[in-house]
Design a protein around this motif. Structure first.
Motif, PDB file in Angstrom:
ATOM      1  N   VAL A  19      34.307  32.231  36.302  1.00 52.36           N
ATOM      2  CA  VAL A  19      34.151  30.999  37.109  1.00 52.36           C
ATOM      3  C   VAL A  19      34.589  30.944  38.560  1.00 52.36           C
ATOM      4  N   TYR A  20      35.780  32.016  38.448  1.00 51.57           N
ATOM      5  CA  TYR A  20      36.235  32.204  39.759  1.00 51.57           C
ATOM      6  C   TYR A  20      35.301  32.818  40.685  1.00 51.57           C
ATOM      7  N   GLU A  21      34.636  33.792  40.101  1.00 49.09           N
ATOM      8  CA  GLU A  21      33.499  34.547  41.047  1.00 49.09           C
ATOM      9  C   GLU A  21      32.450  33.538  41.490  1.00 49.09           C
ATOM     10  N   GLY A  26      34.513  32.333  49.903  1.00 48.21           N
ATOM     11  CA  GLY A  26      34.897  33.561  50.842  1.00 48.21           C
ATOM     12  C   GLY A  26      35.587  33.028  51.895  1.00 48.21           C
ATOM     13  N   TYR A  27      35.417  33.961  52.874  1.00 48.41           N
ATOM     14  CA  TYR A  27      36.322  33.746  54.223  1.00 48.41           C
ATOM     15  C   TYR A  27      35.673  33.742  55.441  1.00 48.41           C
ATOM     16  N   PRO A  28      35.792  32.942  56.516  1.00 44.51           N
ATOM     17  CA  PRO A  28      35.069  32.732  57.755  1.00 44.51           C
ATOM     18  C   PRO A  28      35.234  34.256  58.353  1.00 44.51           C
ATOM     19  N   LEU A  46      44.289  44.015  48.921  1.00 43.24           N
ATOM     20  CA  LEU A  46      45.485  43.947  47.704  1.00 43.24           C
ATOM     21  C   LEU A  46      45.380  42.296  47.121  1.00 43.24           C
ATOM     22  N   GLY A  47      45.125  42.321  45.816  1.00 48.34           N
ATOM     23  CA  GLY A  47      45.023  41.142  44.968  1.00 48.34           C
ATOM     24  C   GLY A  47      43.706  40.978  45.189  1.00 48.34           C
ATOM     25  N   ALA A  48      42.934  41.870  45.307  1.00 47.27           N
ATOM     26  CA  ALA A  48      41.485  41.769  45.505  1.00 47.27           C
ATOM     27  C   ALA A  48      40.653  40.899  44.592  1.00 47.27           C
ATOM     28  N   GLY A  49      41.131  40.529  43.342  1.00 50.91           N
ATOM     29  CA  GLY A  49      40.474  39.655  42.424  1.00 50.91           C
ATOM     30  C   GLY A  49      38.826  40.365  42.215  1.00 50.91           C
ATOM     31  N   THR A  50      37.913  39.048  42.558  1.00 50.72           N
ATOM     32  CA  THR A  50      36.539  39.525  41.961  1.00 50.72           C
ATOM     33  C   THR A  50      35.997  40.262  43.453  1.00 50.72           C
ATOM     34  N   GLY A  51      36.884  40.314  44.386  1.00 52.24           N
ATOM     35  CA  GLY A  51      36.061  40.647  45.659  1.00 52.24           C
ATOM     36  C   GLY A  51      35.730  39.967  46.657  1.00 52.24           C
ATOM     37  N   LYS A  52      36.181  38.661  46.613  1.00 56.06           N
ATOM     38  CA  LYS A  52      35.775  37.541  47.875  1.00 56.06           C
ATOM     39  C   LYS A  52      36.029  38.021  49.220  1.00 56.06           C
ATOM     40  N   LEU A  53      37.209  38.473  49.523  1.00 58.22           N
ATOM     41  CA  LEU A  53      37.652  39.128  50.589  1.00 58.22           C
ATOM     42  C   LEU A  53      36.896  40.501  50.940  1.00 58.22           C
ATOM     43  N   VAL A  67      42.530  46.644  45.128  1.00 60.40           N
ATOM     44  CA  VAL A  67      43.545  46.889  44.150  1.00 60.40           C
ATOM     45  C   VAL A  67      43.848  45.813  43.559  1.00 60.40           C
ATOM     46  N   ASP A  68      43.822  45.223  42.153  1.00 59.83           N
ATOM     47  CA  ASP A  68      44.381  44.056  41.489  1.00 59.83           C
ATOM     48  C   ASP A  68      44.850  44.614  40.107  1.00 59.83           C
ATOM     49  N   PRO A  69      45.796  43.750  39.677  1.00 62.97           N
ATOM     50  CA  PRO A  69      46.265  44.290  38.279  1.00 62.97           C
ATOM     51  C   PRO A  69      45.363  43.802  37.075  1.00 62.97           C
ATOM     52  N   SER A  70      44.245  42.796  37.518  1.00 60.33           N
ATOM     53  CA  SER A  70      43.648  42.209  36.341  1.00 60.33           C
ATOM     54  C   SER A  70      42.473  43.145  36.169  1.00 60.33           C
ATOM     55  N   SER A  90      49.386  47.124  41.309  1.00 56.94           N
ATOM     56  CA  SER A  90      49.881  45.912  41.779  1.00 56.94           C
ATOM     57  C   SER A  90      50.568  46.125  43.142  1.00 56.94           C
ATOM     58  N   ALA A  91      50.854  45.135  43.726  1.00 50.11           N
ATOM     59  CA  ALA A  91      51.553  45.168  45.269  1.00 50.11           C
ATOM     60  C   ALA A  91      52.958  45.845  45.105  1.00 50.11           C
ATOM     61  N   GLU A  92      53.546  45.758  43.819  1.00 54.73           N
ATOM     62  CA  GLU A  92      54.881  46.336  43.736  1.00 54.73           C
ATOM     63  C   GLU A  92      54.768  47.785  43.423  1.00 54.73           C
ATOM     64  N   ARG A  93      53.617  48.242  43.228  1.00 54.51           N
ATOM     65  CA  ARG A  93      53.282  49.743  42.544  1.00 54.51           C
ATOM     66  C   ARG A  93      51.947  49.907  43.067  1.00 54.51           C
ATOM     67  N   ALA A 106      45.228  40.693  52.112  1.00 54.98           N
ATOM     68  CA  ALA A 106      45.761  39.858  50.708  1.00 54.98           C
ATOM     69  C   ALA A 106      45.123  38.680  50.961  1.00 54.98           C
ATOM     70  N   GLY A 107      44.157  38.130  50.127  1.00 56.66           N
ATOM     71  CA  GLY A 107      43.443  36.726  50.494  1.00 56.66           C
ATOM     72  C   GLY A 107      43.983  36.064  49.207  1.00 56.66           C
ATOM     73  N   GLN A 108      44.497  34.860  49.467  1.00 58.85           N
ATOM     74  CA  GLN A 108      44.720  33.785  48.419  1.00 58.85           C
ATOM     75  C   GLN A 108      45.810  34.812  47.357  1.00 58.85           C
ATOM     76  N   ALA A 109      46.501  35.695  47.688  1.00 51.00           N
ATOM     77  CA  ALA A 109      47.291  36.616  46.767  1.00 51.00           C
ATOM     78  C   ALA A 109      48.596  36.823  47.264  1.00 51.00           C
ATOM     79  N   TRP A 112      51.724  35.527  45.094  1.00 48.31           N
ATOM     80  CA  TRP A 112      52.082  36.217  43.620  1.00 48.31           C
ATOM     81  C   TRP A 112      52.933  37.436  43.769  1.00 48.31           C
ATOM     82  N   PHE A 113      52.969  38.019  44.905  1.00 48.06           N
ATOM     83  CA  PHE A 113      53.613  39.456  45.165  1.00 48.06           C
ATOM     84  C   PHE A 113      55.361  39.006  45.021  1.00 48.06           C
ATOM     85  N   ASP A 114      55.984  39.922  44.675  1.00 49.51           N
ATOM     86  CA  ASP A 114      57.487  40.026  44.823  1.00 49.51           C
ATOM     87  C   ASP A 114      57.701  40.880  46.335  1.00 49.51           C
TER      88      ASP A 114
HETATM   89  C1  LIG Z   1      43.907  33.659  43.841  1.00 46.85           C
HETATM   90  S1  LIG Z   1      43.271  35.488  43.434  1.00 46.85           S
HETATM   91  C2  LIG Z   1      42.823  35.987  44.974  1.00 46.85           C
HETATM   92  C3  LIG Z   1      41.666  36.987  44.592  1.00 46.85           C
HETATM   93  C4  LIG Z   1      41.058  37.432  46.039  1.00 46.85           C
HETATM   94  N1  LIG Z   1      41.850  37.926  46.897  1.00 46.85           N
HETATM   95  C5  LIG Z   1      40.146  36.219  46.707  1.00 46.85           C
HETATM   96  O1  LIG Z   1      40.438  36.065  47.910  1.00 46.85           O
HETATM   97  O2  LIG Z   1      39.331  35.475  46.147  1.00 46.85           O
HETATM   98  C6  LIG Z   1      44.835  36.106  43.382  1.00 46.85           C
HETATM   99  C7  LIG Z   1      44.509  37.706  42.958  1.00 46.85           C
HETATM  100  O3  LIG Z   1      46.173  38.270  42.881  1.00 46.85           O
HETATM  101  C8  LIG Z   1      46.218  39.033  41.780  1.00 46.85           C
HETATM  102  N2  LIG Z   1      47.679  39.442  41.521  1.00 46.85           N
HETATM  103  C9  LIG Z   1      48.557  38.550  40.937  1.00 46.85           C
HETATM  104  N3  LIG Z   1      49.811  39.137  40.902  1.00 46.85           N
HETATM  105  C10 LIG Z   1      49.653  40.465  41.895  1.00 46.85           C
HETATM  106  C11 LIG Z   1      50.544  41.291  42.303  1.00 46.85           C
HETATM  107  N4  LIG Z   1      52.025  41.236  42.066  1.00 46.85           N
HETATM  108  N5  LIG Z   1      50.024  42.398  42.809  1.00 46.85           N
HETATM  109  C12 LIG Z   1      48.664  42.367  43.200  1.00 46.85           C
HETATM  110  N6  LIG Z   1      47.776  41.340  42.817  1.00 46.85           N
HETATM  111  C13 LIG Z   1      48.319  40.378  42.236  1.00 46.85           C
HETATM  112  C14 LIG Z   1      45.567  38.131  40.580  1.00 46.85           C
HETATM  113  O4  LIG Z   1      45.111  39.062  39.615  1.00 46.85           O
HETATM  114  C15 LIG Z   1      44.299  37.653  41.325  1.00 46.85           C
HETATM  115  O5  LIG Z   1      43.133  38.406  41.152  1.00 46.85           O
END
Ligand SMILES: C[S@@+](CC[C@H](N)C(=O)[O-])C[C@H]1O[C@@H](n2cnc3c(N)ncnc32)[C@H](O)[C@@H]1O
Length: 241
Positions: A19-21, A26-28, A46-53, A67-70, A90-93, A106-109, A112-114
């Motif tokens: 449903v996310y996909e 997307g982004y302008p 980073l945190g690319a998810g389904t690849g919107k950005l 790169v994404d952890p999911s 992940s962003a931490e490794r 990092a789009g919308q992500a 979630w990073f430390d």
């Molecule tokens: C809201 S989605 C954004 C996805 C995509 N970048 C976009 O613009 O639609 C957040 C993404 O961050 C990822 N995420 C969560 N914790 C993360 C971490 N520590 N390092 C990298 N990605 C992480 C999630 O798995 C998820 O795919």
């Protein structure tokens, strides 16, 4: 938010990957250009998810590693963009060698990073003079029903992104906001809400009640072509020394 809830929400995306996909915006193009520059370069999304950005980065001719952890989010990305180098991490490794990319996006992500661990890791993979670019599509309340929609979720839907705090070797953070919009039908609007991390972790009765209210709002305001949802796209960039 408690640490437990943070972890639950950060890892909630795989359960709603489909449903996310289908429903997230997307982004302008002008925002993506501001973040990455005009010249094609090597970009880590980073945190690319389904690849919107990622899609916008490819369209701008960048050489992209995603790169994404999911794994469930990455499965959607690989289906849509089979030629992209997509890696679990992940962003931490980060699964990348030192000084191998020119830009990290990092789009919308980023929230979630430390940052204490992620920023040194991002600095490690960036070449000197490289750039970190962060972007969020956030609520634009200038239209009445949109304010009504996001107000249903209290402070979960922020009006602006907090200025990210960076540490050396990153330089000062520049900020710019762009306008963006998305046309949605009824299922699209319901899906967009269902893919929010704070909705994805709700128990079914609570989630259904919330989606029922969103459906009622849609039925009241939609025209024959659905609704147009406006966003303010908040962008931040910082250069690595
Ligand atoms: C809201 S989605 C954004 C996805 C995509 N970048 C976009 O613009 O639609 C957040 C993404 O961050 C990822 N995420 C969560 N914790 C993360 C971490 N520590 N390092 C990298 N990605 C992480 C999630 O798995 C998820 O795919």
């Amino acid at each position: 938010m408690t640490t437990d809830e943070f972890h639950l929400r950060a890892t909630s995306f795989g359960g709603v990957a489909d449903v996310y996909e289908r429903t997230r915006p997307g982004y302008p193009d002008d925002a993506v250009r501001w973040l990455t520059g005009d010249r094609p370069v090597r970009v880590l999304d980073l945190g690319a998810g389904t690849g919107k950005l990622t899609r916008s980065l490819i369209a701008a001719s960048h050489d992209v590693v995603a790169v994404d952890p999911s794994e469930l989010m990455l499965a959607q990305l690989r289906a849509a963009l089979p030629d992209v180098d997509a890696r679990a991490g992940s962003a931490e490794r980060l699964p990348l060698d030192d000084a191998t990319v020119d830009v990290v996006t990092a789009g919308q992500a980023y929230h979630w990073f430390d940052p204490a661990t992620a920023l040194p890791e991002i600095a490690r993979v960036l070449r000197p003079g490289g750039r970190l670019g962060l972007v969020w599509n956030l609520r634009d309340d200038s239209v009445g029903w949109v304010d009504e929609l996001w107000s249903m979720f209290g402070d979960h839907e922020g009006r602006r992104a907090d200025d990210p705090e960076v540490i050396p070797p990153f330089g000062p953070v520049e900020q710019r906001t762009f306008r963006h919009e998305q046309r949605l039908d009824r299922d699209g609007l319901l899906g967009l809400v269902a893919s929010r991390s704070y909705v994805a972790i709700l128990a079914a009765p609570e989630r259904d009640e919330l989606l029922g209210r969103v459906g009622t709002l849609y039925d009241r305001v939609a025209g024959p072509d659905g609704v147009v949802l406006p966003y303010l796209t908040h962008c931040f960039r910082s250069t690595r020394a």
